[in-house]
Design a protein around this motif. Structure first.
Motif, mmCIF file in Angstrom:
data_model
loop_
_atom_site.group_PDB
_atom_site.id
_atom_site.type_symbol
_atom_site.label_atom_id
_atom_site.label_comp_id
_atom_site.label_asym_id
_atom_site.label_seq_id
_atom_site.Cartn_x
_atom_site.Cartn_y
_atom_site.Cartn_z
ATOM 1 N N GLU A 33 -5.271 -10.017 -18.550
ATOM 2 C CA GLU A 33 -4.693 -8.687 -18.725
ATOM 3 C C GLU A 33 -5.790 -7.650 -18.944
ATOM 4 O OE1 GLU A 33 -1.972 -9.285 -21.928
ATOM 5 O OE2 GLU A 33 -0.403 -10.072 -20.613
ATOM 6 N N SER A 35 -8.763 -7.774 -17.766
ATOM 7 C CA SER A 35 -9.494 -7.576 -16.515
ATOM 8 C C SER A 35 -8.769 -6.613 -15.582
ATOM 9 C CB SER A 35 -9.718 -8.910 -15.807
ATOM 10 O OG SER A 35 -8.518 -9.400 -15.234
ATOM 11 N N TYR A 36 -7.451 -6.455 -15.759
ATOM 12 C CA TYR A 36 -6.679 -5.514 -14.946
ATOM 13 C C TYR A 36 -6.559 -4.137 -15.590
ATOM 14 C CZ TYR A 36 -5.019 -9.195 -11.821
ATOM 15 O OH TYR A 36 -4.931 -10.199 -10.897
ATOM 16 N N GLY A 42 -13.406 -6.757 -12.884
ATOM 17 C CA GLY A 42 -13.249 -8.152 -13.268
ATOM 18 C C GLY A 42 -14.561 -8.797 -13.649
ATOM 19 N N ARG A 60 -6.444 -15.503 -12.889
ATOM 20 C CA ARG A 60 -5.544 -14.472 -12.370
ATOM 21 C C ARG A 60 -4.478 -15.104 -11.473
ATOM 22 N NH1 ARG A 60 -9.328 -9.387 -10.445
ATOM 23 N NH2 ARG A 60 -9.521 -8.378 -12.474
#
Length: 132
Positions: A33, A35-36, A42, A60
């Motif tokens: 989460e 990373s988004y 990322g 992911r």
């Protein structure tokens, strides 16, 4: 036999052994989460947690597939393309511009024109997702 008679050692440094680390499913999901979120790449998130980009991408994929439990799919909403109704004659369709319908995870719907301010739309959708 040699005896060390120098200054006493006052500090002991522990060096990471490089062994395999284990992350719980909750920790993996939290890292995915993050990373988004926002504009963070990322690779920066992977570097922060000491994992490779490929490992993050595997996590992911696992989150999208729901392998971290039912909570792992909560942030991912499938996109559905539907044909536009020919009978629609609203102000958005009169000038030939397209529109999109966004359905949040909690069922709220938003219709927007293709020229919508994206940052404002993000704020609106996030606010709608927080509503119960």
């Amino acid at each position: 036999m040699d005896v060390y008679t120098g200054t006493p050692i006052s500090r002991l440094e522990i060096v990471e052994s490089g062994g395999r680390r284990r992350f719980s499913d909750e920790a993996k999901l939290r890292i995915v989460e993050e990373s988004y979120s926002g504009r963070r790449l990322g690779s920066a998130t992977a570097r922060k947690y000491g994992i490779t980009r490929s490992q993050l991408n595997e996590w992911r994929d696992a989150a999208r597939a729901g392998r971290f439990g039912p909570a792992s799919r909560a942030g991912f909403v499938p996109a559905v393309i539907v044909p536009e109704v020919a009978a629609a004659t609203g102000p958005l369709m009169a000038n030939g511009s397209g529109r999109i319908e966004i359905v949040t995870a909690n069922g709220r719907r938003v219709l927007v024109d293709r020229d919508v301010d994206v940052e404002a739309l993000i704020r609106v959708v996030q606010a709608l997702e927080r509503l119960t």
